[in-house]
Scaffold this active site. Structure first.
Site, mmCIF file in Angstrom:
data_model
loop_
_atom_site.group_PDB
_atom_site.id
_atom_site.type_symbol
_atom_site.label_atom_id
_atom_site.label_comp_id
_atom_site.label_asym_id
_atom_site.label_seq_id
_atom_site.Cartn_x
_atom_site.Cartn_y
_atom_site.Cartn_z
ATOM 1 N N GLY A 119 -7.915 -7.602 4.191
ATOM 2 C CA GLY A 119 -8.797 -7.773 5.342
ATOM 3 C C GLY A 119 -8.201 -8.497 6.521
ATOM 4 O O GLY A 119 -8.851 -8.674 7.552
ATOM 5 N N SER A 167 15.273 -41.333 -8.347
ATOM 6 C CA SER A 167 14.034 -40.590 -8.143
ATOM 7 C C SER A 167 13.937 -40.316 -6.647
ATOM 8 O O SER A 167 13.923 -41.247 -5.843
ATOM 9 C CB SER A 167 12.820 -41.397 -8.616
ATOM 10 O OG SER A 167 11.643 -40.631 -8.458
ATOM 11 N N LYS A 205 0.831 -1.204 0.000
ATOM 12 C CA LYS A 205 0.000 0.000 0.000
ATOM 13 C C LYS A 205 0.867 1.256 0.000
ATOM 14 O O LYS A 205 0.632 2.193 -0.758
ATOM 15 C CB LYS A 205 -0.940 -0.010 1.211
ATOM 16 C CG LYS A 205 -2.041 1.052 1.137
ATOM 17 C CD LYS A 205 -2.876 1.073 2.416
ATOM 18 C CE LYS A 205 -3.638 -0.201 2.630
ATOM 19 N NZ LYS A 205 -4.802 -0.331 1.739
ATOM 20 N N CYS A 245 9.596 -37.820 -6.971
ATOM 21 C CA CYS A 245 8.268 -38.421 -7.095
ATOM 22 C C CYS A 245 7.483 -38.380 -5.787
ATOM 23 O O CYS A 245 6.403 -38.949 -5.690
ATOM 24 C CB CYS A 245 8.363 -39.859 -7.597
ATOM 25 S SG CYS A 245 9.313 -40.948 -6.503
ATOM 26 N N TYR A 275 13.208 -34.084 -14.135
ATOM 27 C CA TYR A 275 11.745 -34.050 -14.127
ATOM 28 C C TYR A 275 11.206 -34.058 -12.702
ATOM 29 O O TYR A 275 11.915 -34.391 -11.744
ATOM 30 C CB TYR A 275 11.156 -35.239 -14.909
ATOM 31 C CG TYR A 275 11.400 -36.585 -14.260
ATOM 32 C CD1 TYR A 275 10.500 -37.090 -13.308
ATOM 33 C CD2 TYR A 275 12.507 -37.358 -14.582
ATOM 34 C CE1 TYR A 275 10.724 -38.317 -12.706
ATOM 35 C CE2 TYR A 275 12.735 -38.583 -13.987
ATOM 36 C CZ TYR A 275 11.837 -39.061 -13.044
ATOM 37 O OH TYR A 275 12.057 -40.278 -12.433
ATOM 38 N N MET A 323 -5.451 -7.642 8.354
ATOM 39 C CA MET A 323 -4.938 -6.773 9.415
ATOM 40 C C MET A 323 -5.881 -5.581 9.595
ATOM 41 O O MET A 323 -6.947 -5.543 9.006
ATOM 42 C CB MET A 323 -3.504 -6.365 9.104
ATOM 43 C CG MET A 323 -2.523 -7.534 9.208
ATOM 44 S SD MET A 323 -0.886 -7.110 8.627
ATOM 45 C CE MET A 323 -1.142 -6.885 6.882
ATOM 46 N N HIS A 335 -15.459 -8.746 1.853
ATOM 47 C CA HIS A 335 -14.496 -9.692 2.422
ATOM 48 C C HIS A 335 -14.720 -11.098 1.872
ATOM 49 O O HIS A 335 -13.782 -11.778 1.441
ATOM 50 C CB HIS A 335 -14.625 -9.683 3.954
ATOM 51 C CG HIS A 335 -13.760 -10.716 4.628
ATOM 52 N ND1 HIS A 335 -14.214 -11.986 4.930
ATOM 53 C CD2 HIS A 335 -12.469 -10.674 5.033
ATOM 54 C CE1 HIS A 335 -13.240 -12.665 5.499
ATOM 55 N NE2 HIS A 335 -12.177 -11.889 5.578
ATOM 56 N N ARG A 374 -2.891 -1.421 -6.280
ATOM 57 C CA ARG A 374 -2.055 -2.608 -6.101
ATOM 58 C C ARG A 374 -2.417 -3.593 -7.211
ATOM 59 O O ARG A 374 -3.482 -3.482 -7.835
ATOM 60 C CB ARG A 374 -2.288 -3.248 -4.731
ATOM 61 C CG ARG A 374 -3.708 -3.742 -4.501
ATOM 62 C CD ARG A 374 -3.887 -4.272 -3.083
ATOM 63 N NE ARG A 374 -5.287 -4.626 -2.809
ATOM 64 C CZ ARG A 374 -5.749 -4.930 -1.612
ATOM 65 N NH1 ARG A 374 -4.950 -4.942 -0.558
ATOM 66 N NH2 ARG A 374 -7.019 -5.245 -1.437
ATOM 67 N N ARG A 396 -3.594 2.783 8.288
ATOM 68 C CA ARG A 396 -3.851 1.518 7.594
ATOM 69 C C ARG A 396 -2.596 0.659 7.549
ATOM 70 O O ARG A 396 -1.483 1.157 7.432
ATOM 71 C CB ARG A 396 -4.304 1.776 6.157
ATOM 72 C CG ARG A 396 -5.726 2.283 5.994
ATOM 73 C CD ARG A 396 -6.086 2.295 4.511
ATOM 74 N NE ARG A 396 -7.496 2.563 4.287
ATOM 75 C CZ ARG A 396 -7.998 3.732 3.950
ATOM 76 N NH1 ARG A 396 -7.196 4.771 3.823
ATOM 77 N NH2 ARG A 396 -9.293 3.883 3.737
#
Length: 873
Positions: A101, A763, A22, A830, A850, A103, A454, A336, A92
């Site tokens: 929402g 693996s 913010k 895996c 992978y 905090m 909210h 934002r 804020r």
């Protein structure tokens, strides 16, 4: 000297970690000349100091705040506590990562019994002044003084009822004065002291309260759900108040530059005339669509459209903006990067590439991999849906379909979910305190609130189906009833909701899986072009393999063969094998299992074609296949004509104090090589038959589990090779195959160079590696881990996201050792971590070939692998 406070004209969007999202947005908007009320930001470093020093601000910090407060007075021409022209501020929160929402916020700070009179005189609007004061006392009392909001609600609702006011705006100035006196009495009764009148004291207490809210229960839960580090802290933004509640020429709103629901390229949002921002986000009043703002404030709306375009072009992404109109003058309070559904994220990313705004790499980085889950959720079956008529209609706040039993509060929703029930959380409106219940529910339905309330924002972030602002329903949380058109529905009754069109139905409607194409297919295509890490699936049957292939899996990285033995017609044969006393009896029982295993593997090969299929030899301890009750044992005794006592004795013989560390994995194949022989014969035999039937060039990968000693693999590999050779001779045909191991014992990582002499692939079985590495039982330590996370001992659950800091070093050591001995060794993962985006990034950086994951996480893994490639260029 360390600087803890920055004016808005000192910061920029690049200072997000220090100023919070913010604060950085306010600074950037100030920098590019947009109408931003002036103010300053107390940094995240100040929050860390506060938390590390027993909830205290340093003298230097306090001095900096006062200096910037003086600057704000000078810029605004107003004075804190003045009876003529009082300075009022909003306080804020603003974390580096958006936590909507979670905090706390305090508005209208600086008002007291004298200043409110000055505000009334200055504005000529007494009602507005006292409305602002009552809001301030309530917010300050709740957030800073920690008095239950319900205490203030009793006073407020009591006065509304006493005068017959339907809406808040129907209250008169005199009504508001009575409410203020009631609020002060609540403070006095609850705390034994008067409401604070000194504005500077109010400010310092508010700053501390916002810092405290970083560690409130809902913020902690939100961080855990979204993997946000607790070390980040929040900034505090102190900003000159502008007022949307000054009458019909004022208002407030929240808007997005594109739709956060479906990604449509149009301004999407809501506004309220004569209201403050909290009225919109808290769902206190159901707002109007943003396009109706044209009628109320035509010139202001035209300027707002221009600013929306400026901000999107500046940030090159869809923006979430908060604004206030004070007496026909527009002020920007926030910008934002907007949270969005998965469908919207995909559409916006693809559209922006087609518009020439961003490139493909930027587009895939815009989508959170776990968001893809939202696109894999069910929708209502169209034929079933025709049998139902909606009983109410609300706002389509978060897409998808859900059905379940009604629950009216978070605790009941959690309890029902723990019993395995599907529930719909039905509320008048949700608040951050409902978060745990929202997590537990299949979907959320609220009577009040808009598309940016909210409930809507949080549900979209979770991928939960949500319908808000359903005015046709009346919720009585105390009685646990919901009334629609004069009919009451109670707890436990079934409803269905459609978050894509806002419909509410009574009863349960069948759901179906979605089809994935269009923009989603485009994003997946781009991801596949960019990623270098392969993505396979964990699948034990053709059904799962087919689903994974449809989601883009490039092979099977783990087939757990033990899952094939539990079917009704097979379990007796594996039990007969276990109960055998001689090798001959075991081989006879295994021969009965061979056709089943071969058929299973043929099914997998045919689905995957020539894609790799890795099959793990039998892994679990044998006692898992035996019956555990006396009745089951006696039934088995009769079935096999084996004395009951013999079955009992065998069960006792196989009992282990810690079976996860006992006679399992490769140890079974070493002591009972005939098991490995049967499975190898099935694996190779099935491949040869499928090759003959289809022409596919199958290259099986046989994985030996739980190796921790190099000679274990040598021993089992000898059995595999001899059996394979026998199969080739009988078939008169050969094929290539690989033999490797699952690296899951810590010792294996230390001697990986030795193991690689016989292993053609590794693996990493990170489930057991985590279990043994931490000394945590993955079946029993859930509560401990939860406590550890709550107390900051662990940042997250190591069974959910792989421990890169500790166990990651072992994996890297194993990779280096394996490659040293065998440079062309294949490397994969895996365990369940194979679908975790953070773990996938680690696998990319560590040089694995992978990852393998469950079928429904394959698209997530594909996207995460592409992001890893971009991130680690």
């Amino acid at each position: 000297m360390e600087k803890f406070v920055y004016s808005f004209n000192e910061g920029s969007k690049d200072m997000r970690s220090l100023l919070g999202g913010k604060g950085a947005g306010l600074a950037e908007m100030t920098k590019i000349g947009l109408p931003v009320p002036f103010g300053f930001t107390v940094t995240t470093d100040a929050c860390k100091y506060y938390n590390d020093n027993g909830g205290q601000l340093s003298d230097g910090m306090i001095q900096e705040i006062y200096e910037h407060l003086a600057e704000l007075e000078q810029v605004s021409g107003k004075k804190f506590g003045s009876t003529e022209n009082p300075l009022l501020v909003s306080v804020r929160s603003g974390a580096p990562v958006s936590m909507p929402g979670m905090m706390d916020t305090i508005l209208n700070l600086g008002l007291n019994d004298d200043a409110v009179k000055g505000l009334a005189a200055r504005t000529g609007n007494e009602r507005f002044a006292y409305d602002s004061y009552r809001r301030f006392i309530q917010m300050f009392g709740d957030v800073v003084m920690e008095i239950s909001k319900s205490k203030f609600d009793e006073v407020f609702d009591g006065q509304k009822k006493a005068v017959g006011a339907e809406f808040d705006v129907d209250l008169t100035t005199e009504d508001l004065k009575k409410i203020i006196e009631g609020y002060k009495k609540v403070v006095k009764d609850e705390l034994g002291r008067d409401f604070p009148q000194e504005p500077k004291d109010q400010l310092m207490e508010a700053v501390k309260a916002v810092f405290r809210s970083w560690n409130n229960d809902r913020a902690i839960l939100y961080r855990q759900l979204n993997d946000i580090p607790s070390s980040l802290g929040t900034a505090v933004n102190v900003q000159l108040m502008v007022f949307g509640n000054m009458g019909e020429t004022s208002g407030t709103g929240v808007a997005f530059t594109r739709s956060p629901v479906n990604g449509e390229n149009r301004i999407f949002g809501e506004f309220l005339v004569n209201a403050q921002g909290e009225d919109v986000v808290a769902g206190i009043r159901t707002p109007q669509p943003i396009n109706q703002m044209k009628e109320a404030f035509p010139e202001v709306y035209a300027k707002f459209e221009d600013i929306a375009r400026i901000l999107e072009n500046h940030y090159l992404d869809m923006q979430d903006m908060e604004f206030t109109v004070e007496d026909n003058k527009l002020f920007m309070l926030q910008t934002r990067t907007g949270k969005r559904t998965a469908a919207a994220a995909v559409k916006i990313a693809v559209d922006m590439v087609n518009e020439g705004v961003i490139d493909k790499e930027t587009a895939i980085m815009r989508i959170e991999p776990d968001q893809i889950n939202q696109l894999l959720h069910p929708a209502f079956d169209e034929e079933e849906l025709k049998k139902f008529e909606p009983v109410a209609k609300g706002l389509a706040a978060s897409p998808g379909a859900a059905e379940g039993e009604i629950r009216f509060n978070a605790d009941d929703a959690e309890a029902a979910a723990q019993e395995g029930k599907k529930v719909i959380l039905v509320r008048e409106e949700t608040s951050p305190e409902d978060l745990a219940g929202m997590v537990a529910a299949q979907g959320i339905l609220t009577a009040r609130g808009g598309m940016t309330s909210h409930a809507a924002v949080v549900a979209r972030g979770m991928g939960k189906c949500c319908v808000t602002g359903c005015n046709a329903i009346t919720v009585n949380a105390a009685e646990k009833t919901m009334e629609i058109a004069g009919v009451k529905y109670g707890e436990g009754e079934n409803i269905s909701i459609n978050g894509s069109d806002g419909s509410v139905y009574i009863g349960s409607i069948k759901t179906v899986a979605p089809e994935l194409s269009g923009d989603f297919g485009t994003i997946m295509k781009w991801a596949d072009e960019i990623r270098t890490l392969g993505v396979r699936t964990n699948a034990d049957n053709p059904r799962d393999a087919k689903q994974a292939a449809e989601f883009g899996a490039e092979g099977i990285g783990l087939c757990r063969t033990e899952h094939m033995f539990f079917e009704e017609e097979r379990i007796p044969k594996i039990r007969r094998m276990i109960l055998a006393d001689t090798e001959e009896e075991r081989r006879e029982a295994l021969a009965g299992l061979l056709p089943y295993q071969k058929a299973d593997f043929k099914g997998l090969y045919k689905v995957m074609g020539e894609k790799p299929v890795t099959i793990r030899l039998l892994d679990p301890p044998l006692h898992e296949f035996l019956p555990h009750t006396e009745a089951e044992m006696r039934q088995l005794s009769e079935q096999f004509n084996i004395p009951y006592e013999r079955i009992v004795n065998k069960t006792i013989e196989l009992h282990e104090f810690n079976p996860m560390l006992g006679h399992r994995g490769c140890r079974l194949a070493v002591t009972y090589p005939e098991i490995a022989e049967m499975q190898t014969e099935a694996i190779i035999g099935a491949a040869l038959e499928v090759k003959k039937e289809t022409g596919y060039n199958i290259k099986p990968e046989i994985m030996v589990p739980l190796v921790g000693i190099a000679n274990e693999l040598k021993c089992v590999k000898k059995v595999i090779d001899e059996t394979a050779e026998k199969c080739f001779q009988e078939a008169g045909e050969r094929l290539e195959y690989l033999v490797g191991t699952m690296i899951e014992i810590p010792r294996a990582t230390l001697i990986a160079d030795e193991i690689a002499e016989d292993a053609q692939f590794f693996s990493f079985g990170t489930n057991d590696l985590t279990q043994m590495g931490f000394g945590f039982s993955r079946d029993d330590t859930g509560k401990i881990i939860k406590e550890y996370i709550a107390k900051g001992v662990l940042e997250n659950d190591p069974f959910q996201s792989f421990d890169q800091h500790g166990l990651g070093k072992l994996v890297k050591m194993a990779v280096e050792g394996g490659k040293k001995t065998r440079p062309d060794i294949h490397l994969g993962i895996c365990g369940e971590h194979g679908g975790d985006p953070a773990t996938i990034d680690f696998c990319h950086r560590t040089g694995l070939n992978y990852v393998s994951c469950s079928p429904f996480r394959v698209p997530i893994a594909r996207l995460a692998a592409a992001q890893a490639a971009v991130r680690n260029k």
